[in-house]
Design a protein around this motif. Structure first.
Motif, short mmCIF file in Angstrom:
data_model
loop_
_atom_site.label_atom_id
_atom_site.label_comp_id
_atom_site.label_asym_id
_atom_site.label_seq_id
_atom_site.Cartn_x
_atom_site.Cartn_y
_atom_site.Cartn_z
N THR A 107 -1.36 26.62 -23.54
CA THR A 107 -0.43 26.89 -24.62
C THR A 107 0.88 27.45 -24.10
O THR A 107 1.93 27.23 -24.69
N SER A 108 0.81 28.17 -22.99
CA SER A 108 2.06 28.71 -22.47
C SER A 108 2.75 27.70 -21.56
O SER A 108 3.79 27.97 -21.00
N ARG B 245 -4.70 29.89 -22.45
CA ARG B 245 -3.43 30.52 -22.10
C ARG B 245 -2.60 29.64 -21.19
O ARG B 245 -1.41 29.46 -21.38
N TYR B 246 -3.26 29.08 -20.19
CA TYR B 246 -2.56 28.17 -19.28
C TYR B 246 -1.87 27.06 -20.05
O TYR B 246 -0.73 26.71 -19.79
N HIS C 102 3.08 28.98 -29.54
CA HIS C 102 2.93 29.82 -28.35
C HIS C 102 4.19 29.70 -27.53
O HIS C 102 4.62 28.59 -27.23
N PRO C 103 4.76 30.83 -27.17
CA PRO C 103 6.00 30.79 -26.39
C PRO C 103 5.81 30.01 -25.09
O PRO C 103 4.76 30.09 -24.48
N ASN C 104 6.82 29.32 -24.71
CA ASN C 104 6.80 28.58 -23.46
C ASN C 104 7.10 29.53 -22.30
O ASN C 104 8.17 30.12 -22.21
N ALA C 105 6.11 29.63 -21.41
CA ALA C 105 6.22 30.61 -20.33
C ALA C 105 7.40 30.30 -19.41
O ALA C 105 8.06 31.21 -18.90
N ILE C 106 7.65 29.05 -19.19
CA ILE C 106 8.73 28.66 -18.28
C ILE C 106 10.08 29.08 -18.83
O ILE C 106 10.90 29.68 -18.13
N ILE D 276 -8.58 31.67 -20.67
CA ILE D 276 -7.62 31.39 -19.61
C ILE D 276 -7.10 29.98 -19.75
O ILE D 276 -5.89 29.73 -19.67
N SER E 240 2.06 26.71 -18.64
CA SER E 240 2.26 27.21 -17.28
C SER E 240 1.80 26.22 -16.22
O SER E 240 2.19 26.32 -15.07
N ASN F 144 -0.02 35.92 -13.72
CA ASN F 144 -0.77 34.83 -13.12
C ASN F 144 -0.80 35.03 -11.62
O ASN F 144 0.05 35.72 -11.08
N ASN G 131 5.83 19.79 -28.62
CA ASN G 131 5.23 21.08 -28.94
C ASN G 131 6.13 21.87 -29.87
O ASN G 131 7.34 21.73 -29.86
N GLN H 239 -4.66 39.63 -14.46
CA GLN H 239 -4.92 39.19 -15.83
C GLN H 239 -4.72 40.32 -16.83
O GLN H 239 -4.13 40.14 -17.88
#
Lengths: 338, 338
Positions: A118-119, A115-116, B47-51, A112, A121, B97, B2, B92
């Motif tokens: 690297t993404s 994931r938090y 890792h793709p940027n979630a935002i 987790i 978030s 999230n 990044n 999850q």
DNA sequence: AGAATCTGTGAAAACGCTTGCATAATCTAT
DNA sequence: ATAGATTATGCAAGCGTTTTCACAGATTCT
């Protein structure tokens, strides 16, 4: 669709840059324009899109919470939810959101965290832990990701943490018992891998020896878990080894209310009632028996609050903010329920 | 900085569109290219940027949790944290999230909801409530924002909700007591504003009357709160009005373990011990006395899990997904602690 | 009066991704 | 051999903001 900054700009007859500046109350914009723009904002019920903001700002205004705990503990110990409310409070006051993820084991936990991060978030992480050599701490440190820890970690160097003075807490509670006339005080400890267990034991030891008594290994129980069962077992051993009478302690310092509960339960079964028992966490359970009971309130809400403060101050780039807080504990004497 | 999709594209010698398509495993991309791109992704630890994703997708892959509860309740009742773990788990598993905000009162609560929604921070909301005429529900409905509710709301039309069958639960527990030979059973209820309180009372009533007994108002306590104090008071009133002997109930059905705790406490004080007491929530406290004790486990974790499922299925546009779930309760007979 | 400074605003790039459309290359059918 | 379909990829617009830079007009200074 939703109204965007463009709609506002059009309505107010300005450019989107100007709207953006009004939003941040930039002094370069004239009061006149500001008024006009604000009116448009109100009329259109415009609210900035948080996601777009995050992207432009490279900051999510969100912190992540990582709970690595067994379900049992989580449920039985209000500590966690209390700490969470403290975190939520400070975060809200400062315009931050908080994300939360519950995990059963350390590995998932780390996932987790990964994931938090690297993404992208979250802007920072709060860790619930007092485990020795925590993998998450290691990882976060390596990645230079901002985080704070509830519970003093092994290596405090360069990490933000908040904790009680657990040494002081058991010292105080033991001292309290001694002042009430107790001379033979038993100790029940927690898992030895946790700093908190060590500290609590040390505090007890110190209080005992300061008053000129000696530690009696027969009435000292280390490396248990914070459970009812363990408390129960300890009292049974006590009965076996001490028989009743002189050798039996008149008070027991436990490291958790659940342990205390087990002790009380065993006492009731064995029909013993004149032993003082203390616990930790000021759980509602504490009032469950009709015995007088002393619990150390660790002020979990404050622990959470300050963990959030440490983290957010750091995120906001505050200079010379403290690197840790020690939250005082309170001795709570719960009368038997009226 | 990044590594971004650009870096990957460059490294793999393709365009960013291609990379994006590899990420979503688009069938239009040849296996060859996919391999090449994936290799680059791995090497660059991309890792793709979630935002950025959220912005492009107009979806945050995040759900918000709104807890409108008094701190006391939150702390004493493991229900909430259990439900939260269930929510977290389902979220999850589905790549979502969860954001969480704790609030003291209904108004702040609504504010959080508004903030979540207007800032577009979440795709949906889970509400903890069973309050009649909840403001949040009203607002969310009006805004056509997706949400699900834990606890059956007043108007179920068009809302997603999950709850126990509280009628069935007290029916079952009352029936259980009757089958054990109890003929005079008292009832202690919760706040009348909550559906849950009404349902539990009705279930009790039905079981009583089905077996041919009648409701005795003197031993029925409605509109209390889910607290120890209330339980304690009720037992005291019982003692006053019934004296001891025939008129005294042989069993008490309460609506919460805390109430039950209060009852047990009062019993112990008055030196009564042969009364069966039942509660709700299967709280650890339940084992606190040495009495046999029956508690209704509401399966809070499942409630949370399915609340998340309802919401996410809806968000993902699942056709004809159910609009609610009824989670079965379990009668848990806790032996006195060994 | 002209240069220098200050004020208030807008254009456009950037943040990192998705996706509709265009296109080149290959394949199939006539 | 050629039109049409298919496959594989790229271009560029778009998501909704923030912010740098440029610039026009007003003000101050010499």
């Amino acid at each position: 669709m939703n109204t965007t900054i463009n709609d506002v700009a059009k309505a107010a007859g300005v450019s989107i840059s100007t709207v953006s500046r009004v939003l941040s109350d930039n002094p370069r914009i004239s009061e006149d324009t500001k008024k006009r723009v604000r009116k448009a904002i109100k009329e259109l019920k415009y609210h900035p899109n948080a996601i777009a903001r995050s992207l432009a700002n490279k900051a999510t205004k969100t912190i992540g919470l990582i709970l690595n705990t067994e379900a049992q503990t989580l449920i039985r110990n209000p500590f966690f939810i209390q700490a969470m409310t403290g975190i939520s409070q400070y975060a809200q006051e400062n315009g931050y959101n908080v994300m939360f993820a519950y995990n059963k084991n350390e590995d998932e936990d780390l996932n987790i965290a990964i994931r938090y991060i690297t993404s992208r978030s979250v802007d920072g992480i709060i860790l619930f832990t007092s485990r020795a050599n925590d993998k998450c701490i290691e990882y976060l440190t390596k990645e230079h990701f901002l985080f704070s820890v509830i519970g003093r970690p092994d290596k405090t160097e360069g990490v933000l943490w908040v904790d009680n003075d657990n040494f002081q807490a058991t010292y105080q509670v033991t001292d309290f018992l001694i002042s009430k006339g107790h001379k033979k005080i038993s100790f029940i400890g927690g898992p030895i891998g946790h700093n908190v267990s060590r500290d609590r034991f040390e505090g007890y030891k110190r209080a005992i020896s300061v008053h000129g008594y000696t530690i009696d290994e027969n009435i000292t129980f280390l490396n248990g878990d914070f459970s009812e069962e363990f408390g129960y077992e300890c009292l049974q051993k006590l009965i076996e080894t001490c028989e009743f009478g002189e050798k039996f302690p008149t008070a027991i310092v436990t490291s958790d209310d659940m342990q205390a509960l087990g002790v009380l339960s065993a006492m009731r079964k064995a029909n013993i009632s004149n032993i003082a028992v203390t616990g930790f966490n000021n759980t509602p359970v504490a009032t469950c028996g009709n015995e007088v009971f002393v619990s150390v309130d660790v002020n979990a809400e404050k622990l959470g609050f300050y963990a959030a403060k440490l983290l957010l101050d750091k995120i906001e780039g505050e200079e010379d903010a403290p690197t840790h807080y020690i939250i005082p504990t309170d001795l709570v004497e719960s009368k038997p329920f009226i």
